[in-house]
Design a protein around this motif. Structure first.
Motif, mmCIF file in Angstrom:
data_model
loop_
_atom_site.group_PDB
_atom_site.id
_atom_site.type_symbol
_atom_site.label_atom_id
_atom_site.label_comp_id
_atom_site.label_asym_id
_atom_site.label_seq_id
_atom_site.Cartn_x
_atom_site.Cartn_y
_atom_site.Cartn_z
ATOM 1 N N ALA A 11 5.009 -14.601 13.027
ATOM 2 C CA ALA A 11 6.422 -14.607 13.393
ATOM 3 C C ALA A 11 6.749 -13.498 14.383
ATOM 4 O O ALA A 11 7.637 -13.639 15.202
ATOM 5 N N ARG A 12 6.062 -12.367 14.287
ATOM 6 C CA ARG A 12 6.325 -11.289 15.222
ATOM 7 C C ARG A 12 5.697 -11.627 16.573
ATOM 8 O O ARG A 12 4.537 -12.010 16.655
ATOM 9 N N PRO A 13 6.457 -11.460 17.630
ATOM 10 C CA PRO A 13 5.912 -11.789 18.942
ATOM 11 C C PRO A 13 4.808 -10.830 19.347
ATOM 12 O O PRO A 13 4.727 -9.705 18.858
ATOM 13 N N ARG A 14 3.961 -11.278 20.236
ATOM 14 C CA ARG A 14 2.916 -10.412 20.760
ATOM 15 C C ARG A 14 3.529 -9.274 21.552
ATOM 16 O O ARG A 14 4.627 -9.397 22.094
ATOM 17 N N PRO A 15 2.823 -8.134 21.646
ATOM 18 C CA PRO A 15 3.361 -7.025 22.445
ATOM 19 C C PRO A 15 3.687 -7.478 23.860
ATOM 20 O O PRO A 15 2.893 -8.147 24.514
ATOM 21 N N ALA A 16 4.874 -7.135 24.303
ATOM 22 C CA ALA A 16 5.330 -7.560 25.625
ATOM 23 C C ALA A 16 4.998 -6.486 26.660
ATOM 24 O O ALA A 16 4.857 -5.300 26.340
ATOM 25 N N ARG A 17 4.868 -6.920 27.894
ATOM 26 C CA ARG A 17 4.664 -5.976 28.988
ATOM 27 C C ARG A 17 5.955 -5.205 29.215
ATOM 28 O O ARG A 17 7.038 -5.793 29.309
ATOM 29 N N LEU A 18 5.850 -3.887 29.305
ATOM 30 C CA LEU A 18 7.030 -3.037 29.404
ATOM 31 C C LEU A 18 7.144 -2.418 30.793
ATOM 32 O O LEU A 18 6.142 -2.112 31.451
ATOM 33 N N TRP A 19 8.380 -2.221 31.201
ATOM 34 C CA TRP A 19 8.651 -1.603 32.503
ATOM 35 C C TRP A 19 8.237 -0.141 32.490
ATOM 36 O O TRP A 19 8.557 0.608 31.563
ATOM 37 N N ARG A 20 7.523 0.280 33.536
ATOM 38 C CA ARG A 20 7.143 1.675 33.717
ATOM 39 C C ARG A 20 7.676 2.137 35.074
ATOM 40 O O ARG A 20 7.055 1.880 36.111
ATOM 41 N N PRO A 21 8.828 2.791 35.077
ATOM 42 C CA PRO A 21 9.375 3.262 36.359
ATOM 43 C C PRO A 21 8.454 4.298 36.998
ATOM 44 O O PRO A 21 7.755 5.039 36.308
ATOM 45 N N ARG A 22 8.473 4.348 38.318
ATOM 46 C CA ARG A 22 7.644 5.317 39.031
ATOM 47 C C ARG A 22 8.303 6.680 39.093
ATOM 48 O O ARG A 22 7.628 7.686 39.342
ATOM 49 N N ARG A 23 9.633 6.722 38.856
ATOM 50 C CA ARG A 23 10.359 8.000 38.843
ATOM 51 C C ARG A 23 11.365 7.963 37.705
ATOM 52 O O ARG A 23 12.012 6.952 37.474
ATOM 53 N N VAL A 24 11.498 9.080 37.014
ATOM 54 C CA VAL A 24 12.541 9.250 36.020
ATOM 55 C C VAL A 24 13.309 10.517 36.392
ATOM 56 O O VAL A 24 12.734 11.615 36.413
ATOM 57 N N LEU A 25 14.569 10.367 36.697
ATOM 58 C CA LEU A 25 15.425 11.486 37.080
ATOM 59 C C LEU A 25 16.361 11.813 35.927
ATOM 60 O O LEU A 25 16.936 10.915 35.313
ATOM 61 N N VAL A 26 16.503 13.094 35.627
ATOM 62 C CA VAL A 26 17.363 13.520 34.521
ATOM 63 C C VAL A 26 18.346 14.559 35.043
ATOM 64 O O VAL A 26 17.931 15.590 35.603
ATOM 65 N N THR A 27 19.632 14.315 34.859
ATOM 66 C CA THR A 27 20.637 15.263 35.322
ATOM 67 C C THR A 27 20.853 16.361 34.274
ATOM 68 O O THR A 27 20.616 16.152 33.078
ATOM 69 N N PRO A 28 21.318 17.535 34.712
ATOM 70 C CA PRO A 28 21.612 18.606 33.744
ATOM 71 C C PRO A 28 22.634 18.174 32.690
ATOM 72 O O PRO A 28 22.495 18.522 31.506
ATOM 73 N N ALA A 29 23.652 17.424 33.097
ATOM 74 C CA ALA A 29 24.677 16.995 32.138
ATOM 75 C C ALA A 29 24.077 16.102 31.069
ATOM 76 O O ALA A 29 24.486 16.154 29.896
ATOM 77 N N ARG A 52 13.573 16.824 36.386
ATOM 78 C CA ARG A 52 14.847 17.359 35.909
ATOM 79 C C ARG A 52 15.591 17.941 37.095
ATOM 80 O O ARG A 52 15.155 18.920 37.686
ATOM 81 N N LEU A 53 16.703 17.315 37.424
ATOM 82 C CA LEU A 53 17.429 17.650 38.641
ATOM 83 C C LEU A 53 18.209 18.945 38.505
ATOM 84 O O LEU A 53 18.576 19.360 37.396
ATOM 85 N N ALA A 54 18.509 19.556 39.631
ATOM 86 C CA ALA A 54 19.276 20.797 39.645
ATOM 87 C C ALA A 54 20.772 20.542 39.605
ATOM 88 O O ALA A 54 21.550 21.430 39.248
ATOM 89 N N SER A 55 21.187 19.328 39.985
ATOM 90 C CA SER A 55 22.612 18.991 39.953
ATOM 91 C C SER A 55 22.781 17.618 39.330
ATOM 92 O O SER A 55 21.811 16.910 39.068
ATOM 93 N N ASN A 56 24.038 17.254 39.106
ATOM 94 C CA ASN A 56 24.327 15.967 38.466
ATOM 95 C C ASN A 56 24.470 14.822 39.465
ATOM 96 O O ASN A 56 24.772 13.698 39.069
ATOM 97 N N ARG A 57 24.240 15.098 40.710
ATOM 98 C CA ARG A 57 24.388 14.072 41.742
ATOM 99 C C ARG A 57 23.035 13.457 42.071
ATOM 100 O O ARG A 57 22.045 14.169 42.253
ATOM 101 N N LEU A 58 23.022 12.124 42.135
ATOM 102 C CA LEU A 58 21.824 11.415 42.569
ATOM 103 C C LEU A 58 21.911 11.231 44.079
ATOM 104 O O LEU A 58 22.854 10.616 44.571
ATOM 105 N N THR A 59 20.956 11.759 44.789
ATOM 106 C CA THR A 59 20.965 11.663 46.245
ATOM 107 C C THR A 59 20.533 10.278 46.687
ATOM 108 O O THR A 59 19.458 9.805 46.294
ATOM 109 N N ALA A 60 21.361 9.635 47.479
ATOM 110 C CA ALA A 60 21.057 8.284 47.949
ATOM 111 C C ALA A 60 19.914 8.309 48.952
ATOM 112 O O ALA A 60 19.866 9.175 49.836
ATOM 113 N N GLN A 61 18.974 7.386 48.776
ATOM 114 C CA GLN A 61 17.865 7.272 49.711
ATOM 115 C C GLN A 61 18.354 6.606 50.999
ATOM 116 O O GLN A 61 19.270 5.795 50.992
ATOM 117 N N LYS A 62 17.720 6.962 52.112
ATOM 118 C CA LYS A 62 18.061 6.376 53.403
ATOM 119 C C LYS A 62 16.805 5.820 54.051
ATOM 120 O O LYS A 62 15.686 6.166 53.686
#
Length: 365
Positions: A11-29, A52-62
């Motif tokens: 009844a339990r499903p087989r282990p599913a493939r899980l998302w692995r992000p290439r970057r994890v950003l964490v704000t101080p807040a 772990r970011l120095a500020s709470n702002r996520l810098t937009a990529q260009k």
């Protein structure tokens, strides 16, 4: 529930493939909240690159839009939800209110309805101030205009939709937010229901939670010819197996057929889908199943964004083949022609009645 699972070891499903992000950003807040720290620790434990970011702002990529899109889709940001997220909005016809555990999704659906709705690159943002988000819900009980005010759906209580701007199951292994919300609703002594829709299948962590039947897990599915438009999601058979597993675990479940497309041979393709869904629930006596039917539509803005994200896609988005309508906000959207809508609506209602006679169709849109 445990007895059921012990009697039926498959009844339990087989282990599913899980998302692995290439970057994890964490704000101080975010780190000021226990849930934010817990999410950062989960990412560390998974061996993901955590910054772990120095500020709470996520810098937009260009730069090149395709590269910006790819980098954003591979990024998880752990942030604090802004105050505006605590002012809930109605979300008809699905539920009384929507609230957000996160914003953004790791999947690559070529018809993504978030395109044009979210500003900036599609970074997935998980909210650290979960305690405040959940505590805020109590002020909205009994005040909704969809299920709270509907004689037909009053038994659902005040409904709260958690998947309007994200797929919470797709990121649950990194956030734990969905499990926390399910526990919260299970312990809540009020006529309430948590609802979410997913295109993923990693439901194993949810099976033993004390949900008390107050969370409806809906699986977004489509006919096989549309599978090529749903990159990065769980295969259909895995989603349906997951639906069967959570139904056996006592959850009310749902099918969200979306976006319904008049693909070649659509009658047979959607009939096969409904048959497979019935098979997935065959071992569940009297399953509590709802069905939501959502046809494909797009706006000029979403089309522009999607064509930038997925150049070369053959998703049918030709205005000349659609009916032009206006949203409640006065903006333009393109929907299937009226005669196609009538034909498909009649077909789905008939076939669902035959294949899933125990299902309750909530709406067609």
């Amino acid at each position: 529930m445990t007895d059921i699972l012990e009697r039926r070891p498959d009844a339990r499903p087989r282990p599913a493939r899980l998302w692995r992000p290439r970057r994890v950003l964490v704000t101080p807040a975010a780190l000021e909240h226990a849930h934010g720290r817990a999410m950062a620790e989960r990412a560390d434990a998974e061996g993901l690159p955590v910054e772990r970011l120095a500020s709470n702002r996520l810098t937009a990529q260009k730069g090149d839009p395709r590269r910006v899109y790819a980098e954003a889709k591979a990024t998880l940001a752990i942030v604090v939800a802004p105050p505006s997220k605590l002012k809930l909005q109605p979300i008809p016809p699905s539920a009384d209110w929507r609230f957000d555990l996160a914003e953004g999704c790791p999947a690559h659906c070529q018809y993504c309805y978030l395109a044009g709705s979210l500003s900036g690159p599609p970074v997935t943002r998980a909210y650290a101030n979960l305690d405040a988000i959940l505590a805020n819900l109590r002020d909205y009980v009994g005040r909704g205009g969809v299920t709270s005010a509907s004689p037909e759906r009053a038994a659902e209580g005040t409904t709260f939709e958690a998947s309007c701007y994200t797929d919470p199951l797709g990121i649950e292994h990194l956030t734990g937010s969905l499990s926390a919300a399910i526990r919260h609703f299970g312990a809540w002594d009020a006529p309430v229901q948590l609802r979410f829709t997913t295109k993923f299948a990693a439901v194993a962590p949810l099976l033993d939670l004390p949900h008390r039947g107050r969370t409806r897990i809906r699986f977004s599915v489509n006919a096989a010819p549309a599978a090529r438009y749903e990159g990065g999601t769980a295969p259909l058979h895995e989603r349906l197996a997951a639906m069967g597993a959570v139904a056996e675990a006592g959850y009310p479940v749902g099918l969200t057929l979306a976006p319904i497309l008049p693909v070649e041979g659509w009658r047979g393709a959607y009939d096969a889908l409904l048959t497979e869904a019935a098979d997935a629930l065959a071992r569940v006596p009297a399953p509590d199943l709802t069905v939501e039917l959502i046809t494909h539509r797009f706006t000029p803005g979403s089309k522009t964004v999607l064509e930038g994200w997925y150049p070369g896609s053959d998703l049918p988005m030709r205005e000349a083949e659609r009916s032009r309508k206006f949203t409640k906000f006065g903006s333009v959207k393109y929907v299937l022609p009226a005669d196609t809508m009538r034909e498909m609506r009649g077909y789905f209602y008939e076939r669902i009645g035959e294949r899933l006679p125990f299902a309750k169709i909530l709406y067609w849109t």
